[in-house]
Design a protein around this motif. Structure first.
Motif: not given
Length: 256
Positions: A115, A117, A149, A166-168, A226, A246, A248, A250
């Motif tokens: 994944s 970021y 997002g 992108y926060t997720k 990530t 989680d 994400n 922030t």
């Protein structure tokens, strides 16, 4: 003496050329730790990311691969087919109206991929006929609406360019929406000059500063994996990211 004025919105639309070029590049930082020195080193690996645009109801990749020694660079062009189909002689340009413009970012990594970021850099400018920038015109009259997002780094953004995070995390093969609309601010009607068409002055034509101009939007996408995300983001992008339990993002601190 009656004076006839041409519709300013119609005049604007007739000459407005809509072109967007985008340049997308991405790298992933793989972290390796030295326990004795407590140092972090980065090894750049290839990361594949795609830029996708909705064109007349179909999602089309607008990226072309152009690799160099350090990273996979992707160059593409947005067509704005949805926008040009929404603005016609019968439906002239509306100020502060959101026109649909769906643009997506997708993690297209393969193999032992992770994944990511993602950071997106957008630069807006007006272009002269000779392809050089027209610095007399204000790029801030073009407003791009990001989807939910995305976090804007205000410290790194200007009237010409905006930096988004992108926060997720974006999973392998996952596609997320980046843009969902474009609009034009009231100031696009500024810079009006009046020209008398006939010798007797019975007809007056309004000529607008942005009439017939071309705008260009450059887009660059960067990504880091990530794993140890905060350190990866700091090492690759030079900003401090706060990441919750989680995974994400922030907040982003680029002021240091």
């Amino acid at each position: 003496m009656k004076k006839l004025f041409k519709n300013p919105l119609t005049m604007l639309v007739v000459g407005l050329v809509l072109v967007a070029g985008s340049s997308v590049g991405a790298t992933r930082a793989a972290l390796s730790y030295s326990d004795s020195a407590e140092e972090v080193s980065f090894e750049t690996e290839q990361l594949f990311v795609d830029l996708i645009e909705n064109q007349n109801g179909s999602e089309v990749s607008v990226a072309m691969s152009n690799s160099d020694s350090n990273q996979n660079s992707t160059v593409g062009k947005l067509s704005f087919t949805n926008l040009t189909s929404q603005i016609t002689d019968e439906n002239p340009l509306q100020i502060n109206h959101d026109y649909d413009e769906d643009v997506f970012v997708q993690n297209t990594s393969t193999g032992e991929a992770y994944s990511e970021y993602v950071r997106v850099l957008v630069r807006k400018s007006w272009i002269k006929n000779d392809k050089s920038k027209d610095t007399r015109l204000d790029p801030s009259v073009i407003t791009l609406k990001a989807a939910d997002g995305w976090l804007i780094d205000e410290n790194e953004s200007t009237t010409e360019g905006t930096v988004y995070y992108y926060t997720k995390p974006i999973a392998v093969k996952e596609q997320v929406q980046f843009l969902d609309a474009i609009s034009f601010e009231r100031e696009i009607l500024d810079g009006v000059t009046t020209t008398k068409v006939n010798e007797d002055g019975t007809v007056v034509e309004n000529v607008y500063g942005y009439d017939g101009k071309t705008f260009e939007i450059e887009i660059r996408v960067d990504a880091v994996q990530t794993h140890s995300g905060a350190e990866a983001i700091l090492g690759a992008w030079g900003v401090e990211a706060t990441i919750d339990s989680d995974g994400n993002i922030t907040s982003i601190n680029s002021s240091n």
